[in-house]
Motif scaffolding. Structure first.
Motif, PDB file in Angstrom:
ATOM      1  N   SER A  33      11.909 -15.934  31.238  1.00 25.01           N
ATOM      2  CA  SER A  33      11.935 -15.918  29.769  1.00 25.01           C
ATOM      3  C   SER A  33      12.178 -14.527  29.200  1.00 25.01           C
ATOM      4  O   SER A  33      12.891 -14.359  28.212  1.00 25.01           O
ATOM      5  N   ASN A  34      11.576 -13.515  29.816  1.00 26.82           N
ATOM      6  CA  ASN A  34      11.665 -12.138  29.324  1.00 26.82           C
ATOM      7  C   ASN A  34      11.219 -11.216  30.457  1.00 26.82           C
ATOM      8  O   ASN A  34      10.254 -11.519  31.149  1.00 26.82           O
ATOM      9  N   GLU A  35      11.919 -10.082  30.638  1.00 24.82           N
ATOM     10  CA  GLU A  35      11.606  -9.221  31.780  1.00 24.82           C
ATOM     11  C   GLU A  35      10.138  -8.794  31.791  1.00 24.82           C
ATOM     12  O   GLU A  35       9.434  -8.943  32.797  1.00 24.82           O
ATOM     13  N   ALA A  36       9.672  -8.256  30.662  1.00 23.35           N
ATOM     14  CA  ALA A  36       8.300  -7.731  30.600  1.00 23.35           C
ATOM     15  C   ALA A  36       7.275  -8.849  30.731  1.00 23.35           C
ATOM     16  O   ALA A  36       6.295  -8.720  31.481  1.00 23.35           O
ATOM     17  N   MET A  37       7.480  -9.952  30.010  1.00 28.06           N
ATOM     18  CA  MET A  37       6.520 -11.059  30.066  1.00 28.06           C
ATOM     19  C   MET A  37       6.441 -11.641  31.469  1.00 28.06           C
ATOM     20  O   MET A  37       5.357 -11.938  31.986  1.00 28.06           O
ATOM     21  N   GLY A  38       7.612 -11.819  32.101  1.00 30.23           N
ATOM     22  CA  GLY A  38       7.636 -12.392  33.439  1.00 30.23           C
ATOM     23  C   GLY A  38       6.910 -11.532  34.447  1.00 30.23           C
ATOM     24  O   GLY A  38       6.118 -12.034  35.258  1.00 30.23           O
ATOM     25  N   MET A  39       7.156 -10.217  34.401  1.00 31.36           N
ATOM     26  CA  MET A  39       6.513  -9.317  35.363  1.00 31.36           C
ATOM     27  C   MET A  39       5.021  -9.181  35.099  1.00 31.36           C
ATOM     28  O   MET A  39       4.216  -9.066  36.035  1.00 31.36           O
ATOM     29  N   MET A  40       4.613  -9.188  33.822  1.00 29.35           N
ATOM     30  CA  MET A  40       3.190  -9.108  33.520  1.00 29.35           C
ATOM     31  C   MET A  40       2.470 -10.393  33.920  1.00 29.35           C
ATOM     32  O   MET A  40       1.345 -10.351  34.423  1.00 29.35           O
ATOM     33  N   ALA A  41       3.105 -11.531  33.710  1.00 27.62           N
ATOM     34  CA  ALA A  41       2.517 -12.800  34.160  1.00 27.62           C
ATOM     35  C   ALA A  41       2.340 -12.790  35.676  1.00 27.62           C
ATOM     36  O   ALA A  41       1.318 -13.260  36.204  1.00 27.62           O
ATOM     37  N   LEU A  42       3.327 -12.228  36.376  1.00 26.00           N
ATOM     38  CA  LEU A  42       3.245 -12.129  37.829  1.00 26.00           C
ATOM     39  C   LEU A  42       2.082 -11.231  38.254  1.00 26.00           C
ATOM     40  O   LEU A  42       1.273 -11.601  39.118  1.00 26.00           O
ATOM     41  N   LEU A  43       1.974 -10.065  37.634  1.00 27.78           N
ATOM     42  CA  LEU A  43       0.911  -9.124  37.985  1.00 27.78           C
ATOM     43  C   LEU A  43      -0.474  -9.708  37.717  1.00 27.78           C
ATOM     44  O   LEU A  43      -1.367  -9.662  38.581  1.00 27.78           O
ATOM     45  N   ILE A  44      -0.659 -10.275  36.537  1.00 29.14           N
ATOM     46  CA  ILE A  44      -1.979 -10.793  36.166  1.00 29.14           C
ATOM     47  C   ILE A  44      -2.347 -12.018  37.010  1.00 29.14           C
ATOM     48  O   ILE A  44      -3.499 -12.176  37.429  1.00 29.14           O
ATOM     49  N   SER A  45      -1.372 -12.883  37.286  1.00 25.34           N
ATOM     50  CA  SER A  45      -1.674 -14.066  38.108  1.00 25.34           C
ATOM     51  C   SER A  45      -2.047 -13.659  39.531  1.00 25.34           C
ATOM     52  O   SER A  45      -2.911 -14.293  40.160  1.00 25.34           O
ATOM     53  N   VAL A  46      -1.418 -12.591  40.058  1.00 21.98           N
ATOM     54  CA  VAL A  46      -1.794 -12.092  41.397  1.00 21.98           C
ATOM     55  C   VAL A  46      -3.231 -11.571  41.380  1.00 21.98           C
ATOM     56  O   VAL A  46      -3.992 -11.790  42.335  1.00 21.98           O
ATOM     57  N   ILE A  47      -3.628 -10.898  40.302  1.00 15.53           N
ATOM     58  CA  ILE A  47      -5.011 -10.422  40.169  1.00 15.53           C
ATOM     59  C   ILE A  47      -5.982 -11.604  40.181  1.00 15.53           C
ATOM     60  O   ILE A  47      -7.019 -11.570  40.857  1.00 15.53           O
ATOM     61  N   TYR A  48      -5.629 -12.664  39.451  1.00 17.48           N
ATOM     62  CA  TYR A  48      -6.480 -13.861  39.446  1.00 17.48           C
ATOM     63  C   TYR A  48      -6.567 -14.482  40.839  1.00 17.48           C
ATOM     64  O   TYR A  48      -7.625 -14.979  41.256  1.00 17.48           O
ATOM     65  N   ILE A  49      -5.459 -14.473  41.578  1.00 11.47           N
ATOM     66  CA  ILE A  49      -5.463 -15.030  42.933  1.00 11.47           C
ATOM     67  C   ILE A  49      -6.383 -14.219  43.838  1.00 11.47           C
ATOM     68  O   ILE A  49      -7.146 -14.780  44.642  1.00 11.47           O
ATOM     69  N   ILE A  50      -6.329 -12.902  43.726  1.00 13.07           N
ATOM     70  CA  ILE A  50      -7.207 -12.038  44.528  1.00 13.07           C
ATOM     71  C   ILE A  50      -8.675 -12.347  44.232  1.00 13.07           C
ATOM     72  O   ILE A  50      -9.506 -12.431  45.135  1.00 13.07           O
ATOM     73  N   ILE A  51      -8.992 -12.526  42.936  1.00 13.88           N
ATOM     74  CA  ILE A  51     -10.366 -12.868  42.557  1.00 13.88           C
ATOM     75  C   ILE A  51     -10.770 -14.210  43.148  1.00 13.88           C
ATOM     76  O   ILE A  51     -11.880 -14.378  43.668  1.00 13.88           O
ATOM     77  N   SER A  52      -9.860 -15.191  43.087  1.00 16.08           N
ATOM     78  CA  SER A  52     -10.172 -16.524  43.616  1.00 16.08           C
ATOM     79  C   SER A  52     -10.378 -16.485  45.121  1.00 16.08           C
ATOM     80  O   SER A  52     -11.226 -17.213  45.663  1.00 16.08           O
ATOM     81  N   LEU A  53      -9.611 -15.641  45.822  1.00 13.56           N
ATOM     82  CA  LEU A  53      -9.791 -15.522  47.274  1.00 13.56           C
ATOM     83  C   LEU A  53     -11.153 -14.910  47.606  1.00 13.56           C
ATOM     84  O   LEU A  53     -11.806 -15.314  48.564  1.00 13.56           O
ATOM     85  N   ARG A  54     -11.558 -13.921  46.809  1.00 13.44           N
ATOM     86  CA  ARG A  54     -12.874 -13.306  47.014  1.00 13.44           C
ATOM     87  C   ARG A  54     -13.991 -14.300  46.756  1.00 13.44           C
ATOM     88  O   ARG A  54     -15.053 -14.251  47.386  1.00 13.44           O
ATOM     89  N   GLU A  55     -13.750 -15.202  45.807  1.00 10.12           N
ATOM     90  CA  GLU A  55     -14.753 -16.217  45.483  1.00 10.12           C
ATOM     91  C   GLU A  55     -14.629 -17.449  46.377  1.00 10.12           C
ATOM     92  O   GLU A  55     -15.333 -18.434  46.164  1.00 10.12           O
ATOM     93  N   LYS A  56     -13.676 -17.402  47.330  1.00 13.36           N
ATOM     94  CA  LYS A  56     -13.417 -18.520  48.241  1.00 13.36           C
ATOM     95  C   LYS A  56     -13.069 -19.794  47.488  1.00 13.36           C
ATOM     96  O   LYS A  56     -13.535 -20.890  47.800  1.00 13.36           O
ATOM     97  N   GLN A  57     -12.233 -19.599  46.446  1.00  9.02           N
ATOM     98  CA  GLN A  57     -11.742 -20.739  45.663  1.00  9.02           C
ATOM     99  C   GLN A  57     -10.235 -20.865  45.883  1.00  9.02           C
ATOM    100  O   GLN A  57      -9.438 -20.782  44.966  1.00  9.02           O
ATOM    101  N   ASN A  58      -9.835 -21.022  47.134  1.00 12.96           N
ATOM    102  CA  ASN A  58      -8.420 -21.050  47.486  1.00 12.96           C
ATOM    103  C   ASN A  58      -7.747 -22.290  46.903  1.00 12.96           C
ATOM    104  O   ASN A  58      -8.147 -23.418  47.172  1.00 12.96           O
ATOM    105  N   LYS A  59      -6.721 -22.072  46.102  1.00 13.18           N
ATOM    106  CA  LYS A  59      -5.948 -23.161  45.512  1.00 13.18           C
ATOM    107  C   LYS A  59      -4.477 -22.852  45.747  1.00 13.18           C
ATOM    108  O   LYS A  59      -3.931 -21.893  45.193  1.00 13.18           O
ATOM    109  N   LEU A  60      -3.836 -23.678  46.546  1.00 15.03           N
ATOM    110  CA  LEU A  60      -2.462 -23.404  46.949  1.00 15.03           C
ATOM    111  C   LEU A  60      -1.502 -23.416  45.768  1.00 15.03           C
ATOM    112  O   LEU A  60      -0.507 -22.689  45.759  1.00 15.03           O
ATOM    113  N   TRP A  61      -1.810 -24.231  44.748  1.00 14.29           N
ATOM    114  CA  TRP A  61      -0.901 -24.294  43.607  1.00 14.29           C
ATOM    115  C   TRP A  61      -0.798 -22.955  42.885  1.00 14.29           C
ATOM    116  O   TRP A  61       0.212 -22.669  42.231  1.00 14.29           O
ATOM    117  N   MET A  62      -1.821 -22.095  43.005  1.00 11.15           N
ATOM    118  CA  MET A  62      -1.762 -20.773  42.385  1.00 11.15           C
ATOM    119  C   MET A  62      -0.653 -19.934  43.036  1.00 11.15           C
ATOM    120  O   MET A  62       0.093 -19.217  42.354  1.00 11.15           O
TER     121      MET A  62
END
Length: 325
Positions: free
Chosen positions: A81-110
Motif C-alpha cells: 500500500s505504501n513504502e513506509a506503512m508496509g515496512m513499519m507494519a513489518l517491523l511492528i508485527s515482527v516485534i509482536y511475534i518475538i513477544i508471542s514466542l517469549r510468552e510461548k504463544q506460537n501462532k503460525l498465522w502470525m
C-alpha cells in the motif's frame, strides 16, 4: 488501536484535534485527495493488520485455518500500500511475534502474515515506478549524508512532537512498572515505531512533510495508551476535549484563509490557461502553500515540464504542455 471502555465523544475529539495541531502537513495529508489516499488509507489498513498481532499476545486470537488465508492476503495488501506503512507494519508485527514466542504463544498465522507483508513490500520497492522516482530524486545518499539526515530528522521530531514526548515521559515515569506489562507494552512499541518511521528516510535524498503523518499517529496512540494507564478519572478527558475544541476554533480561521487563498489562485490559473490555450506551451505560476493547512507545499505544485504534476494538469485542461513561469 484501542479505546477506553467508557470512551464516547471525548476520545474522538482528543484524537482528531491532536492530528489537527500535530500533523506538520495537515493539508497535504487530509485535504489533498492524492495525499489522503496515499497515507490515510494505508494507515488504516496497517492499524487493522496490527490489531490481530496485538490481540494474539493477549491470547484473544485462535489459530484457525481461516487466519492463514486472511492474514496472508492482508499482509500483501498492507505491504504494497505504501513504502513506509508496509515496512513499519513489518517491523511492528515482527516485534509482536518475538513477544508471542517469549510468552510461548506460537501462532503460525502470525508468520504467514509477515511473509505476505514482505511480498507486498518487495513488490512496491522493486516496481518500475519506484525505480524511476528514486532516479529522479538522485538515488540513495552516502554515509555522511545519512548521518546529517538523522540529525535533521531528530531535530524536527522534537520540534513537532515535543509536547507529546513530554506527556509520554511524565506518564511513563509515574507508571514505569505497569507499562512493562505485556498488556501495556503497546505504548513502547508505538513510540519506537514513531521514531523509526521517520528515521528510515535518512537514506533518501528527499523527505516531504507528508511522511510525518505516520510518526504522529503512532505517537498519539502511545500517548493515549499511557494516559489511559495514568489517569482513571474520565472527567479529566472531558475537560481535555473541551479545551482542545476551544483551541481548535481559534486556529480554524487560519486554515480557512489558506483554503480561500488557494481557491483564488485556482481561478487565476484557469483564466491564464484559457488565454494561452492555443499556444504550444502554457506558462503558469506555481500554486504555493504558506501554512501547514494548505494542500500544497512551500515548493509549489509545478516543477519540470516532464514531471507528473505538470503533465497531469496539462492533460486535465487539454493543453499540449505546461511549464513553470
Amino acid at each position: 488501536m484501542n479505546t477506553f471502555k467508557n470512551a464516547k465523544w471525548e476520545l474522538l475529539i482528543i484524537i482528531h484535534v491532536s492530528l489537527w495541531f500535530l500533523t506538520p502537513a495537515f493539508g497535504e495529508n487530509f485535504l489533498w485527495l492524492i495525499g489522503s489516499c496515499n497515507y490515510e488509507i494505508p494507515m488504516v489498513l496497517m492499524l487493522f493488520y496490527l490489531i490481530f498481532y496485538k490481540n494474539a499476545i493477549r491470547g484473544k486470537c485462535v489459530n484457525r485455518n481461516l487466519m492463514f488465508i486472511f492474514m496472508a492476503f492482508l499482509g500483501v495488501i498492507v505491504g504494497a500500500s505504501n513504502e513506509a506503512m508496509g515496512m513499519m507494519a513489518l517491523l511492528i508485527s515482527v516485534i509482536y511475534i518475538i513477544i508471542s514466542l517469549r510468552e510461548k504463544q506460537n501462532k503460525l498465522w502470525m508468520l504467514i502474515g509477515v511473509m505476505g507483508n514482505i511480498i507486498g513490500v518487495l513488490s512496491i520497492i522493486f516496481s518500475p515506478g519506484q525505480g524511476i522516482r528514486l532516479k529522479n530524486s538522485g538515488g540513495f545518499i552516502n554515509i555522511l549524508g545519512i548521518i546529517k539526515n538523522v540529525i535533521y530528522i531528530l531535530n524536527d521530531y522534537f520540534n513537532y512532537l515535543l509536547l507529546i514526548l513530554l506527556i509520554i515521559l511524565v506518564c511513563g515515569y509515574i507508571k514505569r512498572k505497569e507499562i512493562l506489562d505485556k498488556r501495556n507494552i503497546e505504548n513502547l512499541i508505538m513510540t519506537f515505531g514513531s521514531v523509526i518511521s521517520v528515521l528510515m528516510y535518512a537514506i533518501s535524498p528527499q523527505m516531504s512533510k507528508r511522511v510525518w503523518i505516520l510518526a504522529v499517529i503512532l505517537i498519539v496512540i502511545a500517548m493515549l495508551k499511557l494516559v489511559k494507564v495514568t489517569i482513571k478519572d474520565f472527567n479529566i478527558y472531558r475537560l481535555m476535549a473541551i479545551t482542545l475544541i476551544i483551541a481548535y476554533f481559534f486556529s480554524y480561521s487560519v486554515a480557512c484563509s489558506q483554503v480561500n487563498l488557494i481557491r483564488g489562485q485556482y481561478f487565476v490559473r484557469e483564466r491564464e490557461i484559457e488565454k494561452q490555450k492555443n499556444e504550444t506551451e502554457v506558462k503558469l505560476e506555481p500554486i504555493y502553500g504558506y501554512t501547514k493547512y494548505s494542500p500544497y507545499s512551500e515548493q509549489g505544485d509545478l516543477v519540470d515540464e516532464n514531471i507528473w504534476p505538470n503533465t497531469a494538469i496539462a492533460k486535465y485542461y487539454n493543453v499540449s504542455k505546461i511549464v513553470k513561469k
